[in-house]
Design an enzyme around this catalytic site. Structure first.
Site, PDB file in Angstrom:
ATOM      1  N   TYR A 123       0.818  -1.205   0.000  1.00 10.25           N
ATOM      2  CA  TYR A 123       0.000   0.000   0.000  1.00 10.25           C
ATOM      3  C   TYR A 123       0.859   1.266   0.000  1.00 10.25           C
ATOM      4  O   TYR A 123       0.365   2.349   0.270  1.00 10.25           O
ATOM      5  CB  TYR A 123      -0.936   0.010   1.208  1.00 10.25           C
ATOM      6  N   TYR A 513     -10.879  -1.429   1.603  1.00  9.42           N
ATOM      7  CA  TYR A 513     -10.839  -1.107   3.027  1.00  9.42           C
ATOM      8  C   TYR A 513      -9.591  -0.304   3.388  1.00  9.42           C
ATOM      9  O   TYR A 513      -9.566   0.389   4.401  1.00  9.42           O
ATOM     10  CB  TYR A 513     -10.936  -2.390   3.859  1.00  9.42           C
ATOM     11  N   ARG A 514      -8.559  -0.405   2.578  1.00 13.04           N
ATOM     12  CA  ARG A 514      -7.408   0.498   2.679  1.00 13.04           C
ATOM     13  C   ARG A 514      -6.840   0.653   1.277  1.00 13.04           C
ATOM     14  O   ARG A 514      -7.189  -0.100   0.371  1.00 13.04           O
ATOM     15  CB  ARG A 514      -6.353   0.027   3.671  1.00 13.04           C
TER      16      ARG A 514
END
Length: 574
Positions: A123, A513-514
């Site tokens: 991420y 969700y992220r």
């Protein structure tokens, strides 16, 4: 003078060596000096000098030391503007040093990008959303302030890793199990604030926060809940507040810097059952999800259910060329051969049952009965472990293959999966990126998404490589995409896969969700109700609490006025 040498981050030699290899060996193009947005070289140098005066020479990093602060799994070419490189890094040891750093950042208008351990891999890791931001690295704030075994909670600083907390509890024979995610070297605080999950009954970490301490952009210090009462014995045993609860404002947020957190742990149970269910075909997962959805909502299964497909298990056993050397996705006939060869289902579900021995045995028997009735094609295995008579069960007394993450023992077990796509002859640099939508805990919806994902992946020459985590009413489905950073074809295919999954998710209202830092604005655009009222609300808070826009600008798509109204805001593209 500021330091140009990366610091030692872990006392554990394995963790430190793995970290160094991951970040140093991942670089394909040298880092280029980058200035903060809107700040010239003379002003920047003056700011660095003042940071050194406040934090010491070892608390400010520049130059080659910044190798630790870029995305080790960079998907774009590293010689383009897409690469996010900080201008410097700050390593405070205390709240007071954070406050000093923020005063200087406000004075010069320099944004800081805050993280705890920088292990949000897939991420963006520690890389900033805005190139030239200063990395505010909290790993040296690593005190375990308290572990209360009677009430099963801990109070920690951001630098405390899951491994640190586990060892602290184990070495002192404390009768609690911390929940841990798949990799133990990350921060308890950092993972929790980013809504990470683990595997014990307290696995949804952000739902087990019990009071946080936060430094605001102006240096003011705030505590939430009962933690906001000086000397309160109830500080971490209650989530209740008097008045509005504000902990949620600091989850996936750029409104403040969390410096202490109370988090609930799980009391050691008298017994634990290690449970595994596998099914042979992709479509079979519909029956599994529908049954487990009922058992999760009712609390019969008290923890997150971890379900992974065959490709994930293959990646844990070796590199792709060991199983298939042909072009394109592995064909179905070969997948079936591998399932038989490795004695694996297409899907494998793992979970635990916890409590007194008699209750665990009864739950195991009832789960087994329901599986025979509702999932007849499945293979179910369960093994119960109990403590000595009258004693609780120690995590270390459960074999690792049966316990591990499910009894709170951290490791680096899943990191080798990143090497799955590397050539067997050697070379290459492993990377991964995820698209992780939130979808209903419905068998039909999960099968639909899995088939759709498989189509998108196979159209671009890749296999469906995924897992998902079953909560009480929703599933976090992780489309896990591994690639060789040095292979342009891999990177182009992964971009197309990500774009395809992103588009399909948006069409169904399935937000991630992220998010990777490069796609935060795009995910933020999902939340469009009433002309983006949610975003406008948070932006008002941002402008009030952080008028200089110095705290992690762009995080989760939230920008302060300084960036919204100028050319300083970087463009985002999928």
């Amino acid at each position: 003078m500021a330091s140009t040498k990366p610091p030692t981050r872990y006392e554990d030699p394995e963790y430190q060596e793995t970290h160094t290899a991951l970040f140093s060996n991942s670089i394909t193009q040298p880092l280029k000096p980058t200035l903060p947005p809107g700040v010239g070289q003379p002003e920047f140098q003056q700011a660095v000098d003042e940071f050194v005066g406040a934090l010491g020479s070892d608390g400010v990093l520049i130059g080659d030391a910044l190798v630790d602060y870029v995305d080790p799994y960079e998907l774009y070419d590293e010689d383009t503007a897409e690469r996010k490189v900080p201008s410097a890094a700050l390593l405070p040891r205390s709240v007071e040093e954070i406050q000093k750093a923020l005063r200087i950042a406000n004075k010069f208008g320099i944004p800081v990008w805050t993280f705890s351990r920088g292990k949000n891999l897939g991420y963006g890791g520690p890389a900033p959303r805005v190139a030239g931001s200063i990395a505010l690295d909290l790993h040296r704030m690593n005190r375990i302030i308290e572990v209360n075994a009677k009430f099963s909670y801990a109070v920690v600083e951001p630098g405390v890793t899951f491994t640190d907390l586990y060892k602290y509890c184990s070495e002192r024979n404390l009768s609690v199990w911390p929940s841990v995610p798949s990799l133990g070297w990350g921060s308890v605080v950092g993972n929790t604030l980013d809504r990470g999950t683990g595997f014990t009954p307290t696995a949804t970490h952000h739902q087990n926060i019990s009071g946080v301490e936060v430094v605001l952009a102006n240096g003011d210090l705030v505590r939430t809940g009962q933690f906001g009462i000086s000397g309160s014995k109830s500080a971490h045993i209650s989530k209740f507040s008097f008045g509005p609860s504000i902990e949620g404002l600091f989850l996936q947020s750029n409104l403040g810097i969390v410096t202490k957190m109370g988090i609930w742990l799980y009391p050691q149970p008298p017994a634990y059952a290690s449970c595994t269910l596998d099914v042979p075909n992709l479509e079979d997962i519909e029956h599994v999800v529908d049954l487990f959805n009922e058992l999760r909502q009712s609390g019969v299964i008290p923890n997150t259910i971890y379900i992974s497909n065959i490709m994930e298990w293959i990646a844990m056993k070796g590199q792709r060329e060991e199983f298939w050397t042909g072009a394109g996705p592995i064909p179905p006939w070969r997948v079936k051969e591998l399932q038989k060869q490795l004695n694996l289902g297409y899907w494998t579900a793992k979970f635990g049952v916890y409590g007194p021995t008699a209750i665990v045995e009864a739950q195991k028997a009832e789960i087994q009965r329901l599986i025979r009735e509702r999932v007849p094609m499945g293979r179910f295995q369960a093994r119960v472990f109990s403590g000595s008579p009258g004693q609780r069960l120690k995590a270390e007394d459960v074999p690792l293959e049966e316990g591990g993450l499910f009894v709170g023992i951290p490791s680096l077990w899943s990191l080798p999966m990143v090497k799955y796509r590397l050539p067997l002859k050697g070379g290459g640099i492993g990377g991964h990126i995820d698209f992780s939508p939130i979808i209903p805990s419905s068998g039909k919806d999960v099968v639909e998404w899995a088939k759709l994902s498989r189509t998108v992946c196979e159209e671009n020459g890749f296999d469906l490589f995924c897992d998902f985590f079953m909560h009480e009413r929703h599933v976090i489905f992780v489309n896990f995409m591994t690639f060789d950073k040095t292979n342009l074809g891999h990177r182009e295919a992964i971009r197309k896969i990500f774009q395809g999954l992103f588009g399909e998710g948006k069409a169904r209202g399935y937000s991630a969700y992220r998010s990777h830092i490069n796609f935060m604005d795009a995910v933020s655009d999902f939340y469009d109700f009433n002309n983006y009222a949610y975003r406008r609300f948070v932006e008002k808070l941002k402008d009030s609490l952080d008028p200089q826009s110095i705290l992690s600008p762009g995080k989760q798509g939230i920008w302060g006025q300084k960036f919204r109204s100028s050319q300083l805001k970087p463009q985002s593209r999928l």
